[in-house]
Design an enzyme around this catalytic site. Structure first.
Site, PDB file in Angstrom:
ATOM      1  CE  LYS A  74      39.716  77.225  25.267  1.00  0.00           C
ATOM      2  NZ  LYS A  74      40.972  76.590  24.923  1.00  0.00           N
ATOM      3  CE1 TYR A 132      45.049  79.892  21.473  1.00  0.00           C
ATOM      4  CE2 TYR A 132      43.757  81.910  21.352  1.00  0.00           C
ATOM      5  CZ  TYR A 132      43.920  80.567  21.062  1.00  0.00           C
ATOM      6  OH  TYR A 132      42.948  79.905  20.348  1.00  0.00           O
ATOM      7  CG  HIS A 136      46.467  73.924  23.427  1.00  0.00           C
ATOM      8  ND1 HIS A 136      45.598  73.571  22.423  1.00  0.00           N
ATOM      9  CD2 HIS A 136      47.446  72.976  23.445  1.00  0.00           C
ATOM     10  CE1 HIS A 136      46.017  72.448  21.852  1.00  0.00           C
ATOM     11  NE2 HIS A 136      47.134  72.067  22.445  1.00  0.00           N
TER      12      HIS A 136
END
Length: 248
Positions: A194, A153, A161
């Site tokens: 991600k 993060y 997020h």
């Protein structure tokens, strides 16, 4: 190597402003000073370290994303469960805590290092990767639920997020050696918004050289992001691509 840029996904309106006003680096400095002044001490177990702190320090640890609060009825002290990587970072890099084993305070960092390495032979490689990103003010949490080693993060998880799923590798690692493994890892990371980040830790991971934490200075870390290729991003009728095309 620089990470591929991706826009952070802030969790609520005003989260970005709050993150800019309270940088992680500033909170870590406050935590380092506070823990050093009180000579805070943690207790080693087979897989983690239990740290006893004041309530204000527990709040600082949470702001810096070190460990997890252990619920207890005690009001004077708070108990924080740290991973080996988190505990050794506070001990070795920030030099703000002490660590004991079975009621005996370990005299130096070497004793703690040897104990952690005996419980987890791959600890030197993982700690090098952890400290590499943590020193750049990335916040790291366990990536077990995503099938990776860490998730990264840019600030506290309550504000933003995670942006990267992190896999740690060494030269003799069997991970991501075949295309199907890479494909699965990239697809899984993409499905949870991600980018897959692999950290290649280069160095010797066998022999007596690993008996001292100073061996970390001989390791290097290579960063590499892996993402899926999207044909739509390369089509000639894509306005963004056309604007970047050179005239014939």
């Amino acid at each position: 190597m620089q990470f591929n840029y991706m826009a952070p996904r802030w969790k609520w309106k005003g989260a970005e402003a709050k993150a800019l006003a309270e940088p992680i680096s500033k909170s870590v400095s406050e935590l380092q000073l506070s823990l050093a002044e009180t000579e805070s001490s943690g207790t080693l177990s087979s897989s983690n370290v239990l740290l006893a702190v004041e309530p204000e320090q527990a709040e600082l640890l949470d702001r810096c994303c070190f460990g997890r609060l252990v619920l207890s009825a005690e009001k004077v002290k708070k108990w924080i469960q740290l991973s080996f990587e988190e505990a050794f970072y506070l001990l070795y890099n920030l030099k703000c805590i002490k660590i004991s084993l079975q009621g005996r305070c370990l005299e130096n960092e070497v004793d703690t290092w040897l104990y952690m390495k005996s419980k987890r032979p791959n600890f030197p490689m993982f700690f090098k990767a952890y400290s590499h990103l943590r020193s750049k003010n990335w916040v790291l949490r366990s990536g077990l639920q995503y099938g990776v080693d860490f998730v990264a993060y840019r600030h506290h998880p309550s504000l933003v997020h995670s942006e990267y799923s992190v896999l740690v590798q060494s030269g003799d690692s069997d991970r991501l050696r075949v295309w199907s493994d890479i494909h699965c890892a990239v697809r899984l990371s993409g499905s949870v918004a991600k980018t897959l980040l692999t950290l290649y830790v280069n160095g010797k991971f066998k022999g007596e050289d690993l008996n001292l934490p100073v061996c970390l200075e001989n390791f290097t870390v290579e960063e590499q992001t892996i993402s899926r290729w999207s044909p739509e991003l390369s089509r000639e009728d894509n306005p963004q691509i056309q604007n970047k095309m050179l005239p014939m």
